[in-house]
Design an enzyme around this catalytic site. Structure first.
Site, PDB file in Angstrom:
ATOM      1  N   ARG A  52       3.784  14.634  -5.377  1.00 32.05           N
ATOM      2  CA  ARG A  52       5.069  14.890  -5.793  1.00 32.05           C
ATOM      3  C   ARG A  52       5.825  13.405  -6.113  1.00 32.05           C
ATOM      4  NH1 ARG A  52       3.887  18.759  -2.720  1.00 32.05           N
ATOM      5  NH2 ARG A  52       2.824  17.289  -1.284  1.00 32.05           N
ATOM      6  N   THR A  53       5.809  12.898  -5.447  1.00 34.89           N
ATOM      7  CA  THR A  53       6.278  11.525  -6.188  1.00 34.89           C
ATOM      8  C   THR A  53       5.933  11.009  -6.911  1.00 34.89           C
ATOM      9  OG1 THR A  53       6.511  10.704  -3.908  1.00 34.89           O
ATOM     10  CG2 THR A  53       7.189   9.259  -4.782  1.00 34.89           C
ATOM     11  N   LYS A  82     -10.718  -6.382  -3.451  1.00 35.35           N
ATOM     12  CA  LYS A  82     -11.537  -7.875  -3.860  1.00 35.35           C
ATOM     13  C   LYS A  82     -10.970  -8.736  -2.844  1.00 35.35           C
ATOM     14  CE  LYS A  82     -12.252  -6.244  -7.959  1.00 35.35           C
ATOM     15  NZ  LYS A  82     -12.007  -6.781  -9.825  1.00 35.35           N
ATOM     16  N   ARG A 103       3.814   2.651  -3.894  1.00 30.12           N
ATOM     17  CA  ARG A 103       3.366   2.876  -2.135  1.00 30.12           C
ATOM     18  C   ARG A 103       2.562   2.633  -1.510  1.00 30.12           C
ATOM     19  NH1 ARG A 103       3.345   9.131  -0.884  1.00 30.12           N
ATOM     20  NH2 ARG A 103       5.343   9.681  -1.287  1.00 30.12           N
ATOM     21  N   HIS A 131      11.275   5.830   2.169  1.00 28.44           N
ATOM     22  CA  HIS A 131      11.324   6.738   1.584  1.00 28.44           C
ATOM     23  C   HIS A 131      12.502   7.059   0.580  1.00 28.44           C
ATOM     24  CE1 HIS A 131       9.462   9.207  -1.415  1.00 28.44           C
ATOM     25  NE2 HIS A 131       8.352  10.091  -1.032  1.00 28.44           N
TER      26      HIS A 131
HETATM   27  N1   CP Z   1       7.353  14.007  -0.890  1.00 31.02           N
HETATM   28  C1   CP Z   1       6.444  13.181  -0.915  1.00 31.02           C
HETATM   29  O1   CP Z   1       6.345  11.925  -0.552  1.00 31.02           O
HETATM   30  O2   CP Z   1       5.501  13.694  -1.196  1.00 31.02           O
HETATM   31  P1   CP Z   1       3.957  13.308  -2.364  1.00 31.02           P
HETATM   32  O3   CP Z   1       3.806  13.029  -0.561  1.00 31.02           O
HETATM   33  O4   CP Z   1       2.883  14.691  -2.478  1.00 31.02           O
HETATM   34  O5   CP Z   1       4.562  12.669  -2.545  1.00 31.02           O
END
Ligand code: CP
Length: 317
Positions: A52-53, A82, A103, A131
């Site tokens: 999603r993100t 590396k 991320r 998040h």
């Molecule tokens: N909600 C969310 O962060 O989903 P993903 O891990 O698929 O990005």
């Protein structure tokens, strides 16, 4: 706005503005997008898996006329393997892109990146930390579905220790009036003391409960989360937490007719598929809202002025 690192950095006025912009973005996305960020490049730097993100950020950037550069699984296929430090990677990518969406598995990694970046950094999840963009789309969904946030009763269920979406959402909800929070977690993954201390400081009423059926009857929002196998210290810790709480048709029957069920997704059995057809199941609409919120965030990040570029100020939040 410059960096997006934490839910703490947003005030009510910014949230209201962001949500208005997201509505405009939705309108434009339906018409095929707009060329606001033509010529701009977004780097998607994901050291952990994402559907999603990552896709919604990429979709958002493209719907705004921008382009995206990325690598599959940065932990394996970037020069991190590396031995390159995060800081060096960020310094270099800053000269290839206009914004970095990152991320990472370590709490605080987004802040580390922001300290050396020369372009905006957006935290797309830092380990069990935060998040923020997920919590913004969660809040946007609540407002859109229920017409308000003030005065709502919100339950957060599941992996509350490692669930970064829950931490960020609790921080955002604390900015609203009269919100009551109900934390329902297995014994091995309670809501962290840090989050509770923040809520205490802000005078937010919250309850730690174990009886999901009782909580489901009174709340306006039931925010379910996955027990994150990958974050538990041992397999037995995970097994003790998995499957303790589940939303199924009998639980749905207990919920208020005008309540909603949210989940950041992915799910791993904690919401039965039979629940999906109920109008209160808002989690796929929630995921869709991610594109509009992220379009708004990208537009703000690539403009000047809303929030300081000074990471020292952000650190003190
Ligand atoms: N909600 C969310 O962060 O989903 P993903 O891990 O698929 O990005």
């Amino acid at each position: 706005m410059y960096h997006v690192l934490s839910a703490h950095q947003f005030d009510r006025q910014q949230l209201d503005e962001l949500f208005k912009t997201a509505e405009i973005m939705e309108f434009n996305a339906r018409k095929g997008g707009l060329n606001l960020l033509g010529g701009k490049i977004m780097a998607a730097l994901f050291f952990e898996p994402s559907t999603r993100t990552r896709f919604s950020f990429e979709s958002a950037m493209m719907r705004l006329g921008g382009t995206v550069i990325s690598t599959e699984n940065a932990a394996q296929f970037s020069s991190a393997i590396k031995g390159e430090t995060l800081e060096d990677s960020i310094r270099v990518i800053s000269s290839y892109a206009d914004v970095i969406v990152m991320r990472h598995n370590e709490v605080g990694a987004a802040m580390r990146a922001a300290k050396v970046a020369t372009v905006p950094v957006i935290n797309a999840g830092d380990g069990a930390g935060e998040h923020p963009t997920q919590s913004l789309l969660d809040l946007y969904t609540i407002q859109k579905e229920l017409g308000r946030v003030d005065g709502l009763k919100v339950a957060m269920v599941g992996d509350l220790t490692y669930g970064r979406t829950v931490h960020s959402l609790a921080y955002l909800l604390a900015k609203y009036q009269g919100v009551k929070l109900y934390f329902v977690a297995p014994e091995s993954c309670p809501i962290p003391e840090k989050v509770k201390a923040f809520l205490d400081e802000k005078g937010v009423e919250y309850f730690e409960e174990t009886d999901l059926e009782k909580v489901a009857e009174i709340v306006d929002v039931l925010y379910m989360t996955r027990i994150q196998k990958e974050r538990f210290p041992t397999q037995s810790d995970y097994e003790r937490a998995a499957g303790v709480y589940k939303i199924d048709p009998p639980l749905l029957d207990r919920m208020k007719s005008n309540s909603i069920i949210l989940h950041p997704l992915p799910r791993a059995g904690e919401i039965a598929p039979e629940v999906d057809d109920d109008p209160r199941a808002a989690y796929f609409r929630q995921a869709k809202n991610g594109v509009y919120i992220r379009m708004a965030l990208l537009a703000y990040c690539l403009e000047e002025g809303m929030v300081s570029r000074d990471t020292t100020a952000l650190e003190s939040l």
